[in-house]
Design a protein around this motif. Structure first.
Motif, PDB file in Angstrom:
ATOM      1  N   ALA A 198       0.834  -1.204   0.000  1.00  0.00           N
ATOM      2  CA  ALA A 198       0.000   0.000   0.000  1.00  0.00           C
ATOM      3  C   ALA A 198       0.870   1.256   0.000  1.00  0.00           C
ATOM      4  O   ALA A 198       2.010   1.231   0.462  1.00  0.00           O
ATOM      5  CB  ALA A 198      -0.933   0.003   1.220  1.00  0.00           C
ATOM      6  N   ASP A 199       0.301   2.325  -0.502  1.00  0.00           N
ATOM      7  CA  ASP A 199       0.953   3.623  -0.486  1.00  0.00           C
ATOM      8  C   ASP A 199      -0.146   4.686  -0.438  1.00  0.00           C
ATOM      9  O   ASP A 199      -1.183   4.530  -1.088  1.00  0.00           O
ATOM     10  CB  ASP A 199       1.823   3.819  -1.730  1.00  0.00           C
ATOM     11  CG  ASP A 199       2.764   4.990  -1.571  1.00  0.00           C
ATOM     12  OD1 ASP A 199       3.742   4.851  -0.816  1.00  0.00           O
ATOM     13  OD2 ASP A 199       2.514   6.048  -2.187  1.00  0.00           O
ATOM     14  N   THR A 200       0.083   5.735   0.342  1.00  0.00           N
ATOM     15  CA  THR A 200      -0.910   6.803   0.493  1.00  0.00           C
ATOM     16  C   THR A 200      -0.263   8.142   0.202  1.00  0.00           C
ATOM     17  O   THR A 200       0.854   8.403   0.647  1.00  0.00           O
ATOM     18  CB  THR A 200      -1.493   6.811   1.925  1.00  0.00           C
ATOM     19  OG1 THR A 200      -2.098   5.547   2.192  1.00  0.00           O
ATOM     20  CG2 THR A 200      -2.548   7.902   2.092  1.00  0.00           C
ATOM     21  N   VAL A 201      -0.975   8.975  -0.562  1.00  0.00           N
ATOM     22  CA  VAL A 201      -0.518  10.342  -0.807  1.00  0.00           C
ATOM     23  C   VAL A 201      -1.651  11.321  -0.518  1.00  0.00           C
ATOM     24  O   VAL A 201      -2.828  10.962  -0.565  1.00  0.00           O
ATOM     25  CB  VAL A 201      -0.010  10.562  -2.252  1.00  0.00           C
ATOM     26  CG1 VAL A 201       1.218   9.723  -2.533  1.00  0.00           C
ATOM     27  CG2 VAL A 201      -1.096  10.328  -3.272  1.00  0.00           C
ATOM     28  N   VAL A 202      -1.249  12.545  -0.239  1.00  0.00           N
ATOM     29  CA  VAL A 202      -2.181  13.651  -0.066  1.00  0.00           C
ATOM     30  C   VAL A 202      -1.958  14.586  -1.255  1.00  0.00           C
ATOM     31  O   VAL A 202      -0.813  14.925  -1.573  1.00  0.00           O
ATOM     32  CB  VAL A 202      -1.928  14.385   1.272  1.00  0.00           C
ATOM     33  CG1 VAL A 202      -2.794  15.630   1.383  1.00  0.00           C
ATOM     34  CG2 VAL A 202      -2.187  13.442   2.444  1.00  0.00           C
ATOM     35  N   LEU A 213      -7.301  15.826  -1.395  1.00  0.00           N
ATOM     36  CA  LEU A 213      -7.595  14.412  -1.637  1.00  0.00           C
ATOM     37  C   LEU A 213      -6.563  13.545  -0.930  1.00  0.00           C
ATOM     38  O   LEU A 213      -5.370  13.867  -0.931  1.00  0.00           O
ATOM     39  CB  LEU A 213      -7.553  14.104  -3.137  1.00  0.00           C
ATOM     40  CG  LEU A 213      -8.485  14.912  -4.025  1.00  0.00           C
ATOM     41  CD1 LEU A 213      -8.251  14.554  -5.488  1.00  0.00           C
ATOM     42  CD2 LEU A 213      -9.935  14.676  -3.631  1.00  0.00           C
ATOM     43  N   VAL A 214      -7.033  12.454  -0.347  1.00  0.00           N
ATOM     44  CA  VAL A 214      -6.142  11.422   0.174  1.00  0.00           C
ATOM     45  C   VAL A 214      -6.381  10.196  -0.702  1.00  0.00           C
ATOM     46  O   VAL A 214      -7.512   9.718  -0.822  1.00  0.00           O
ATOM     47  CB  VAL A 214      -6.419  11.103   1.652  1.00  0.00           C
ATOM     48  CG1 VAL A 214      -5.512   9.980   2.133  1.00  0.00           C
ATOM     49  CG2 VAL A 214      -6.231  12.356   2.506  1.00  0.00           C
ATOM     50  N   ILE A 215      -5.309   9.737  -1.334  1.00  0.00           N
ATOM     51  CA  ILE A 215      -5.414   8.614  -2.265  1.00  0.00           C
ATOM     52  C   ILE A 215      -4.531   7.488  -1.760  1.00  0.00           C
ATOM     53  O   ILE A 215      -3.332   7.684  -1.540  1.00  0.00           O
ATOM     54  CB  ILE A 215      -4.981   9.022  -3.683  1.00  0.00           C
ATOM     55  CG1 ILE A 215      -5.743  10.266  -4.143  1.00  0.00           C
ATOM     56  CG2 ILE A 215      -5.180   7.869  -4.659  1.00  0.00           C
ATOM     57  CD1 ILE A 215      -5.194  10.907  -5.392  1.00  0.00           C
TER      58      ILE A 215
END
Length: 192
Positions: free
Chosen positions: A68-72, A101-103
């Motif tokens: 998993a990876d999360t970006v703002v 957005l948080v993806i």
């Protein structure tokens, strides 16, 4: 149940999988996190999640690996973890009174068959208008220093958030409902 491996050292992701009642191991292999210029953030996080999952899956003969990876994303810019206190303060000032957005991208790999799933989920987060005093007090807690976008919705950062549109857990680091639906396709069932 098949052996489950989380290809992430994130304590938040580990807590979320535990919340789902899953037993898993944690294995992390470093990967190149460079993405092609101009790649849409939804594709970039899905690609990074894929790389993380594959880096671990390549070492195994069996099991299901989750990467998993999360970006703002704010005003088209990807906001990573702050480089220091001043960076965290500036990031929070830019988010104050606006939405972003948080993806989260996630990838699942069956090590035995090579079967693969890549997906991403987006949540819109609206921040309250924050004073400089509030921002500086929050940064002094140290909470924002290891988080994309310089805040953690699951902690004291919750008071910065006015509302969200989408999955709360996605903002924490894993969209649980979407992940559960994908894991079912790999024979991992949460509710039996």
């Amino acid at each position: 149940m098949k052996k489950l491996i989380l290809a992430s050292g994130s304590p938040r992701r580990q807590e979320l999988l535990k919340q789902m009642g899953l037993c898993f191991e944690v294995m992390v292999n470093p990967v190149d996190e460079t993405v092609l210029p101009g790649m849409p953030p939804t594709e970039a996080v899905a690609e990074l999640a894929y790389r993380k999952a594959m880096a671990v899956a390549a070492r195994l003969n069996e099991g299901i690996v989750i990467g998993a990876d999360t970006v703002v994303v704010h005003c088209g810019d990807i906001l990573g973890k702050p480089s220091g206190i001043a960076d965290a303060i500036n990031t929070l000032k830019s988010l104050s009174g606006t939405d972003h957005l948080v993806i989260t991208g996630f990838s699942i790999v069956d090590c035995a068959t090579g079967r693969l799933s890549k997906a991403s989920e987006t949540t819109r987060v609206f921040f309250r208008r924050l004073s400089d005093v509030q921002i500086e007090a929050y940064v002094r807690t140290g909470e924002p220093m290891d988080k994309a976008g310089s805040y953690g919705i699951q902690g004291l950062g919750a008071v910065l958030v006015k509302k969200i549109e989408g999955c709360y857990f996605n903002v924490v680091g894993l969209p649980l409902s979407s992940l559960a639906a994908q894991l079912r396709q790999f024979g991992v069932e949460m509710l039996k």
